[in-house]
Design an enzyme around this catalytic site. Sequence first.
Site, PDB file in Angstrom:
ATOM      1  N   LEU A  25      -9.946   1.323   2.927  1.00 17.27           N
ATOM      2  CA  LEU A  25      -9.520   0.267   3.828  1.00 17.27           C
ATOM      3  C   LEU A  25      -8.735  -0.808   3.067  1.00 17.27           C
ATOM      4  O   LEU A  25      -9.086  -1.166   1.943  1.00 17.27           O
ATOM      5  CB  LEU A  25     -10.765  -0.355   4.460  1.00 17.27           C
ATOM      6  CG  LEU A  25     -10.579  -1.544   5.377  1.00 17.27           C
ATOM      7  CD1 LEU A  25     -11.512  -1.408   6.563  1.00 17.27           C
ATOM      8  CD2 LEU A  25     -10.820  -2.837   4.656  1.00 17.27           C
ATOM      9  N   HIS A  26      -7.697  -1.324   3.670  1.00 17.17           N
ATOM     10  CA  HIS A  26      -6.942  -2.440   3.120  1.00 17.17           C
ATOM     11  C   HIS A  26      -6.241  -3.161   4.269  1.00 17.17           C
ATOM     12  O   HIS A  26      -5.760  -2.543   5.203  1.00 17.17           O
ATOM     13  CB  HIS A  26      -5.929  -1.974   2.066  1.00 17.17           C
ATOM     14  CG  HIS A  26      -5.038  -0.866   2.510  1.00 17.17           C
ATOM     15  ND1 HIS A  26      -5.468   0.453   2.624  1.00 17.17           N
ATOM     16  CD2 HIS A  26      -3.737  -0.868   2.874  1.00 17.17           C
ATOM     17  CE1 HIS A  26      -4.464   1.203   3.033  1.00 17.17           C
ATOM     18  NE2 HIS A  26      -3.400   0.423   3.196  1.00 17.17           N
TER      19      HIS A  26
END
Length: 176
Positions: free
Chosen positions: A136-137
Site C-alpha cells: 500500500l502507498h
Amino acid sequence: MHAQAGAGGPDNFERLWTPHRMAYIKGENKPTGTGPGDGCPFDAIPKMSDEEGLIVARGDTVYAVLNLYPYNSGHLMVVPYRHVADYAELQPAELVELGQFTQKSLGALRKASGAQGFNVGMNLGQVAGAGIAAHLHQHVVPRWGGDTNFMPVVGQTKVLPQLLRDTRQLLADAWD
C-alpha cells in the site's frame, strides 16, 4: 520539416527522448510476488539513506518518499514500513500516522513549491491501477493552475524542472 533517413515516414514532430522511463516500462525492480521478500522497493527504500532512497521524512510506522516516476514535480508517496496491501489491514497507529504524514506532505509541498491544489489517493489492487499492488502507498501529487499543458495532453510527456534529489532536499527542509 527535414529529411529523414531510415525506417518510417517523415513527420513534423520533434522528439524528446526519455530513456530513463524504459526501466518503468519494462517493470524493472517491480516485485514479482506478494510477500515482503519478493523484491518490493517499498521494503528496500527504508534501508537506504534518505538521499539515496529519496526519503523526505521518516515516522514510526510510515515514511514519505518521492515517486521515482512522478506525475508532477514533488509527487510523493506516504508508505507504511510494514508490507501490507490493503487499507483495511492497516493497524490503528499506521492509519493515524499515514494521515498525519499526508497533512505534513501537503504543508511541505505548499511551503516548498507553492502548490495550489493536490491529488491525494491510493490505487488498491492491480486492477485499480496500483503499480505495486502488494505494498500500500498513498500518492500526494501537487498541482498548479495551468500545469496541464500541451506536453502531457498532446505529447504524453511530463517535463520536470528539477532533479529528484534537489526536490527531495527542498521538501525535507520544508517538512515540519
